[in-house]
Structure formats: C-alpha cells, structure tokens
Motif scaffolding. Structure first.
Motif, mmCIF file in Angstrom:
data_model
loop_
_atom_site.group_PDB
_atom_site.id
_atom_site.type_symbol
_atom_site.label_atom_id
_atom_site.label_comp_id
_atom_site.label_asym_id
_atom_site.label_seq_id
_atom_site.Cartn_x
_atom_site.Cartn_y
_atom_site.Cartn_z
ATOM 1 N N PRO A 188 0.810 -1.233 0.000
ATOM 2 C CA PRO A 188 0.000 0.000 0.000
ATOM 3 C C PRO A 188 0.836 1.273 0.000
ATOM 4 O O PRO A 188 0.386 2.312 -0.473
ATOM 5 N N VAL A 189 2.067 1.221 0.526
ATOM 6 C CA VAL A 189 2.946 2.391 0.466
ATOM 7 C C VAL A 189 3.309 2.689 -0.988
ATOM 8 O O VAL A 189 3.317 3.850 -1.424
ATOM 9 N N PHE A 190 3.613 1.630 -1.750
ATOM 10 C CA PHE A 190 3.876 1.815 -3.179
ATOM 11 C C PHE A 190 2.667 2.430 -3.881
ATOM 12 O O PHE A 190 2.810 3.354 -4.699
ATOM 13 N N ALA A 191 1.473 1.929 -3.571
ATOM 14 C CA ALA A 191 0.268 2.445 -4.223
ATOM 15 C C ALA A 191 0.063 3.923 -3.904
ATOM 16 O O ALA A 191 -0.326 4.714 -4.781
ATOM 17 N N ALA A 192 0.355 4.294 -2.659
ATOM 18 C CA ALA A 192 0.177 5.703 -2.289
ATOM 19 C C ALA A 192 1.179 6.608 -3.003
ATOM 20 O O ALA A 192 0.839 7.691 -3.461
ATOM 21 N N ILE A 193 2.438 6.155 -3.132
ATOM 22 C CA ILE A 193 3.451 6.968 -3.811
ATOM 23 C C ILE A 193 3.183 7.011 -5.306
ATOM 24 O O ILE A 193 3.315 8.062 -5.950
ATOM 25 N N ALA A 194 2.801 5.848 -5.886
ATOM 26 C CA ALA A 194 2.560 5.797 -7.331
ATOM 27 C C ALA A 194 1.439 6.737 -7.737
ATOM 28 O O ALA A 194 1.459 7.296 -8.842
ATOM 29 N N GLY A 195 0.453 6.928 -6.857
ATOM 30 C CA GLY A 195 -0.646 7.824 -7.190
ATOM 31 C C GLY A 195 -0.244 9.282 -7.270
ATOM 32 O O GLY A 195 -0.962 10.083 -7.876
ATOM 33 N N GLY A 196 0.925 9.640 -6.676
ATOM 34 C CA GLY A 196 1.343 11.027 -6.719
ATOM 35 C C GLY A 196 2.505 11.309 -7.642
ATOM 36 O O GLY A 196 3.052 12.425 -7.615
ATOM 37 N N LEU A 197 2.896 10.337 -8.485
ATOM 38 C CA LEU A 197 4.018 10.556 -9.401
ATOM 39 C C LEU A 197 3.608 11.492 -10.530
ATOM 40 O O LEU A 197 2.479 11.412 -11.031
ATOM 41 N N PRO A 198 4.512 12.367 -10.984
ATOM 42 C CA PRO A 198 4.134 13.335 -12.018
ATOM 43 C C PRO A 198 4.044 12.741 -13.407
ATOM 44 O O PRO A 198 3.410 13.336 -14.276
ATOM 45 N N ASP A 199 4.677 11.570 -13.629
ATOM 46 C CA ASP A 199 4.708 10.975 -14.961
ATOM 47 C C ASP A 199 4.469 9.476 -14.832
ATOM 48 O O ASP A 199 5.097 8.809 -13.994
ATOM 49 N N PRO A 200 3.580 8.884 -15.662
ATOM 50 C CA PRO A 200 3.348 7.434 -15.589
ATOM 51 C C PRO A 200 4.588 6.599 -15.877
ATOM 52 O O PRO A 200 4.669 5.436 -15.466
ATOM 53 N N ALA A 201 5.582 7.171 -16.568
ATOM 54 C CA ALA A 201 6.803 6.415 -16.869
ATOM 55 C C ALA A 201 7.609 6.094 -15.621
ATOM 56 O O ALA A 201 8.509 5.247 -15.672
ATOM 57 N N LEU A 202 7.316 6.744 -14.504
ATOM 58 C CA LEU A 202 8.050 6.484 -13.269
ATOM 59 C C LEU A 202 7.449 5.339 -12.453
ATOM 60 O O LEU A 202 8.045 4.922 -11.454
ATOM 61 N N ARG A 203 6.298 4.845 -12.867
ATOM 62 C CA ARG A 203 5.668 3.759 -12.116
ATOM 63 C C ARG A 203 6.479 2.472 -12.189
ATOM 64 O O ARG A 203 6.649 1.764 -11.196
ATOM 65 N N LYS A 204 6.980 2.147 -13.385
ATOM 66 C CA LYS A 204 7.726 0.899 -13.546
ATOM 67 C C LYS A 204 8.994 0.884 -12.705
ATOM 68 O O LYS A 204 9.222 -0.085 -11.949
ATOM 69 N N PRO A 205 9.856 1.905 -12.766
ATOM 70 C CA PRO A 205 11.042 1.870 -11.901
ATOM 71 C C PRO A 205 10.709 1.867 -10.418
ATOM 72 O O PRO A 205 11.409 1.235 -9.622
ATOM 73 N N LEU A 206 9.626 2.551 -10.035
ATOM 74 C CA LEU A 206 9.233 2.536 -8.624
ATOM 75 C C LEU A 206 8.809 1.130 -8.201
ATOM 76 O O LEU A 206 9.167 0.659 -7.118
ATOM 77 N N ALA A 207 8.044 0.444 -9.064
ATOM 78 C CA ALA A 207 7.598 -0.912 -8.750
ATOM 79 C C ALA A 207 8.771 -1.884 -8.697
ATOM 80 O O ALA A 207 8.760 -2.836 -7.908
ATOM 81 N N LEU A 208 9.786 -1.695 -9.520
ATOM 82 C CA LEU A 208 10.966 -2.554 -9.484
ATOM 83 C C LEU A 208 11.838 -2.260 -8.267
ATOM 84 O O LEU A 208 12.516 -3.165 -7.754
ATOM 85 N N LEU A 209 11.840 -1.023 -7.812
ATOM 86 C CA LEU A 209 12.696 -0.638 -6.697
ATOM 87 C C LEU A 209 12.287 -1.353 -5.410
ATOM 88 O O LEU A 209 13.155 -1.804 -4.644
ATOM 89 N N PHE A 210 10.998 -1.466 -5.156
ATOM 90 C CA PHE A 210 10.543 -2.048 -3.894
ATOM 91 C C PHE A 210 11.015 -3.496 -3.720
ATOM 92 O O PHE A 210 11.672 -3.807 -2.715
ATOM 93 N N PRO A 211 10.690 -4.446 -4.630
ATOM 94 C CA PRO A 211 11.162 -5.826 -4.399
ATOM 95 C C PRO A 211 12.674 -5.950 -4.445
ATOM 96 O O PRO A 211 13.246 -6.787 -3.733
ATOM 97 N N THR A 212 13.352 -5.141 -5.272
ATOM 98 C CA THR A 212 14.810 -5.204 -5.322
ATOM 99 C C THR A 212 15.420 -4.816 -3.984
ATOM 100 O O THR A 212 16.309 -5.505 -3.468
ATOM 101 N N ALA A 213 14.947 -3.731 -3.393
ATOM 102 C CA ALA A 213 15.464 -3.310 -2.094
ATOM 103 C C ALA A 213 15.079 -4.292 -0.993
ATOM 104 O O ALA A 213 15.866 -4.568 -0.086
ATOM 105 N N ILE A 214 13.881 -4.848 -1.065
ATOM 106 C CA ILE A 214 13.444 -5.811 -0.050
ATOM 107 C C ILE A 214 14.332 -7.051 -0.060
ATOM 108 O O ILE A 214 14.797 -7.525 0.985
ATOM 109 N N LEU A 215 14.592 -7.590 -1.244
ATOM 110 C CA LEU A 215 15.342 -8.846 -1.347
ATOM 111 C C LEU A 215 16.824 -8.649 -1.047
ATOM 112 O O LEU A 215 17.432 -9.445 -0.324
ATOM 113 N N LEU A 216 17.432 -7.609 -1.590
ATOM 114 C CA LEU A 216 18.867 -7.420 -1.408
ATOM 115 C C LEU A 216 19.214 -6.900 -0.015
ATOM 116 O O LEU A 216 20.352 -7.059 0.434
#
Length: 549
Positions: free
Chosen positions: A157-185
């Motif tokens: 839900p934190v990702f969903a809240a941040i994604a809703g306030g991004l200025p450009d839809p092109a930033l959604r994909k890198p944001l979605a990739l950042l969360f699992p990458t940071a969680i796992l590593l």
C-alpha cells in the motif's frame, strides 16, 4: 485489424514460437537422456521446471497459468500427490498474504498509508534522491520485519500511495521494481531478514564454534546488503527512467488533514499494526506464527470500529490469482527438494570442478558466489536454496582447506539475488501483479542481466577483502573446528530439505553394501548428526527440516 495488418504480426510471432517449440523438445529429450543416478521423479521434475522457466521467459502466457500447468504436470506425473496440491492452498504463506491484503485494504481506506508517506511527498524531492532515500527506508525494515514476503505485503500500500502522486506514468515501472529489489537485497543485513540466515548461523556455529548474534550478523551483512541495494537502485534508474525525468522534481503533495473521527480510526489501525509486528518480533517467546498473528490482526480490523465497509467488499481486494500463483511456485520448489533434484544438480556441479582450482580461495569463492546467485533459477525458495547450498557445496568446499564460516556466508548471501523471474521470489510476484505496477517478465530479465554480475562481484570482493578479517576478529584468535577432516570423510553428504507437508510414502531403494566404518568415519558421522540437530533447531521457526543420511 485487417488481413494486411495481421500478416506482419503473425510473421513476427512464428519465429518466436518455433524457437520455443525447439527448446521445449530439447528439454524433454535432455531430461530423459540424463544419467540413471537421477530417478524418474527427478527427471520429470527437472523437465517440468525447465519448461516452466521457458514458459515464463519465452512466451507471453500469464505467469500464473504457466505455474499452474507445471504443478498439474507434476501431479499427473506422480511426483506430487493430490493431497499436496490442495494442502498448498492452506499453507502459512497463503494465509499470510490473504491477511496482508485485508490489512492493506483497511489501512488504505482509512488513509493511513497516505499519511505515512506524506512526509516524503511533502518535501518535493527530485526523483533520484527520492529513490535513494526510499531504498534506504525500505532496507531499514529488514531489521524489524522477519520475512521478505511480510515486508512486501505491508509495503504494497505504500507503493500504491506513492505511485498515485508521481508526475509521470513512466516512473511507475522503476518505482515498482525498486521495492522488491530493495526488499530482497537488504534482507542479508539482518539475522531475522530471512529464514536462511538462521540456518547459516546454526551451520557456522556447528562447523566452527563461532556464534553469530544479531549485531554480529549486521556487521557482516549490512555493508554488503547496502551496497547491493544501492547498486540495484542505480541500475533501475539507469535502465528504466528517462533521462529527462531523472532529476525531475516531484510535486509537493499536501495530504488533507483528516477529521477527528478519521484520525482516531487511523490511530486504532496503527495500534493493531504495531501489535501484529510486535507479535512477529517476539515469536520465539510466545510461539505464535507470522500467519496466525496477521490473521488475528486482519480479523480485528474487519470489525466496525476499524472498517467502514462490509467484509465482503474488503475481501474483493484480495488478489486470488496471486495466491494461486504463490501456491504453485511453492509446490514446484517442494518437488525439486522431495525428489532430490536440487541435490543432484549441486553434486554434479561440484564434481565438475577442476582439481587445480580447489586450493585457490579466490577461485572457490567465485564459483560458490556464482552458484548461489544462480541457484534461484532452479530452487525458488530462499530457505530451500540455503538448505541445499550449505551442505552440498559450502561445507565440501570448506573441506578443501578454506574457512567454513566464510563459505557458508558466501552461499547464504548469494541467495538474496532472485530477481530474474516472477517465480524467483515472492516479493517480485507481489509487486509484479500489483495494480499499476507496470513491469513484466522482460523487464525483470533486463534488470537481472546486469545486476547478477554486479552482485556476484560484490560478493566475491567482500568474501576476499572484508569478511575474513571480520570473522577472525569475531573469533578472537580461536582455532577452527576440524571441518577439513569431516569433509574428507564425508565429501558430499546427501541432504534432504523437506517441509512438513503430507507426501506419498517413498519406495524402498536397495542400498549397495558398504565396507565397515572405521574410527574416522564414526567420528565424522557423529559430527554430521550434531550438525543435523543444530540446523533443525534453527530451522524450526521457518518450517524446514534437514535429514542427513
């Protein structure tokens, strides 16, 4: 679409289908041409797993459909039973995710997640420093949340809240990739970050007498995990963010102040969430599992003082497809372990090593690091990967005269990389199937191809330059246990990592006669039994059991 526009589409799709068909045929042929040391069940499991990987990577079929087809093939092939198939839907992971979806839905309806991310969004940071700061915040959760799946479910839900306030839809994909990458590593930074770390700590204690505590593990794992997280974030920014948006300022989002009734409701929900996390952290004291604690929290949040909607409306937020997909991938991992396919692969990889390389620490560390980083392609469970790599690769390599603590540390830290496929890790699947995530299998491969060698190089560098001095300091000059003699007596013990799920009774297999055991063999088997007892005691909270035979 006219016939003229359809023709180019078919012409582009035909070569892809032809290549996939040829690879599938080659996989089936190679599986049945394997040596007789791998039984029929193992051949079926290996073939089905390879075909599933081919389906995930080489086709446009939904990942859940491929996973379910693979599980049905294992059931029809006699590798898994119908009881195991249906029992997987009642596993702890499924109930944990179900409860997390309910908790997230209630928190989102109350505006609690928006309130939590408001300080970040109110600063108006540019995207690059915002991504780096977010990486550090996600990594910090590894020290308080004892599961990568639980962290992913609560951060969704934190990702969903941040994604809703991004200025450009092109930033959604890198944001979605950042969360699992940071969680796992980042999980490697904390002793409670993954169940595999408990296995590694118990194995190090049994092999060398060195007992690693919470702070000791953080001293070893935090620098490596932090470097890997920042490297992953840098690659995501480089590969997936348009250059014009790298330093684009994020809009200052001022969240409206809730009314007093909503504020009291948010406080009550936050109190329940804190209680759930507290139960997770104190599980060794009261014995309540993560899934049961989350289920209690979800049940409490469904009551009128916390939820304003009916329970059936909240349950619509549960992603049933993701639950089925998770159950299927767990069953594939169980099949690899139950049939001994994972141990067969590890044994053949170890036997292929040239004898001239066994005495070189750099060569052995590099090979072990590469094997642990690539192990997620065959074994999708992190704990199962550690349960196979430690006894089948790390300890035999230590028997060649290398530090067993260092070998075990390399093996378990390498298991943190598992971003190649949706099925490789549960956090990847959770965010990959999230609404508005925007990344697919090809995006994961695009990230994994450069990230895997970067993580491997970091792992080798820490194993050669940093960890030996730290381990020596933690030992305080104490002599190591004679692991070399143990590995020489039993170079490749057969290890079976199993989960407490009902399985068909194994068929009796005739064992070849062995010569009488000498005093050295008896001492070695005594050490193995002691190692088995210590490892099983550490693995009890994560539901794994090791059998040495």
């Amino acid at each position: 679409m006219t016939a003229r526009t359809l023709a180019p589409t078919l012409s582009l799709a035909e070569p892809r289908r032809l290549v996939v068909a040829l690879l599938a045929t080659a996989i089936l042929g190679a599986a049945w041409g394997l040596p007789a040391t791998l039984e029929a069940g193992g051949r079926i499991t290996l073939a089905v797993s390879a075909l599933a990987v081919l389906g995930w990577v080489g086709t446009r079929l939904p990942e859940s459909l491929v996973a379910l087809a693979a599980v049905l093939a294992l059931v029809l092939g006699g590798v898994l039973s119908e009881v195991q198939l249906f029992a997987a839907l009642g596993s702890e992971l499924i109930w944990l995710l179900l409860s997390a979806f309910v908790i997230a839905a209630v928190a989102r309806d109350a505006g609690l997640t928006q309130r939590l991310v408001a300080p970040l969004m109110r600063r108006g940071l540019r995207f690059v420093p915002f991504a780096l700061l977010l990486t550090l915040l996600v990594a910090a959760t590894a020290f308080v949340l004892p599961s990568t799946s639980g962290r992913a479910a609560l951060l969704l839900p934190v990702f969903a809240a941040i994604a809703g306030g991004l200025p450009d839809p092109a930033l959604r994909k890198p944001l979605a990739l950042l969360f699992p990458t940071a969680i796992l590593l980042s999980a490697g930074a904390s002793l409670i970050g993954a169940g595999a770390h408990l296995l590694a700590a118990a194995s190090i204690r049994s092999a060398t007498g060195l007992q690693l505590g919470y702070l000791d593990w953080a001293m070893l794992g935090l620098p490596f995990s932090l470097a890997a997280c920042l490297a992953g974030t840098a690659l995501i920014l480089l590969l997936f963010v348009p250059r014009a948006l790298l330093m684009a300022p994020l809009p200052r989002i001022e969240t409206p102040q809730p009314d007093p009734a909503t504020r009291r409701r948010q406080a009550r929900i936050a109190l329940v969430l804190a209680a759930v996390v507290g139960l997770w952290l104190t599980a060794p004291l009261h014995g309540i599992g993560m899934a049961l604690a989350a289920l209690v929290g979800a049940l409490v949040l469904l009551t009128p003082p916390f939820a304003t909607r009916k329970p059936k409306e909240i349950f619509r937020a549960v992603d049933v497809e993701l639950l089925l997909y998770m159950a299927a991938t767990v069953l594939i991992a169980q099949a690899m372990t139950a049939t001994g396919t994972d141990r067969w692969l590890a044994g053949h990889a170890l036997a292929a090593l040239p004898p001239a390389l066994t005495g070189s620490r750099a060569a052995v560390v590099a090979l072990l690091a590469a094997a642990s980083v690539a192990a997620h392609l065959a074994i999708t469970s992190r704990s199962a990967r550690a349960a196979v790599l430690i006894p089948a690769l790390a300890l035999p390599m230590a028997g060649w005269g290398h530090d067993p603590a260092l070998m075990i540390l390399v093996a378990v830290m390498g298991t943190g990389f598992c971003q190649s496929m949706m099925a490789s890790a549960k956090p990847v699947a959770i965010f990959g199937h999230a609404e508005g995530a925007g990344f697919a299998q090809r995006d994961l491969m695009r990230l994994a191809l450069p990230l895997a060698p970067v993580v491997t190089v970091l792992l080798v560098g820490f194993a050669l330059l940093v960890w030996p001095a730290q381990l020596e300091q933690m030992r305080g000059g104490a002599r190591e246990a004679p692991v070399a003699a143990l590995a020489a007596a039993v170079p490749a013990p057969a290890i079976a990592a199993t989960r407490p799920a009902p399985r068909p009774a194994p068929r009796p297999v005739a064992q070849p006669e062995r010569p009488p055991a000498g005093p050295r063999d008896v001492r070695a088997m005594g050490e193995l039994q002691r190692l088995q007892h210590e490892v099983n005691r550490a693995l009890r909270p994560v539901g794994l059991r090791i059998t040495i035979r």
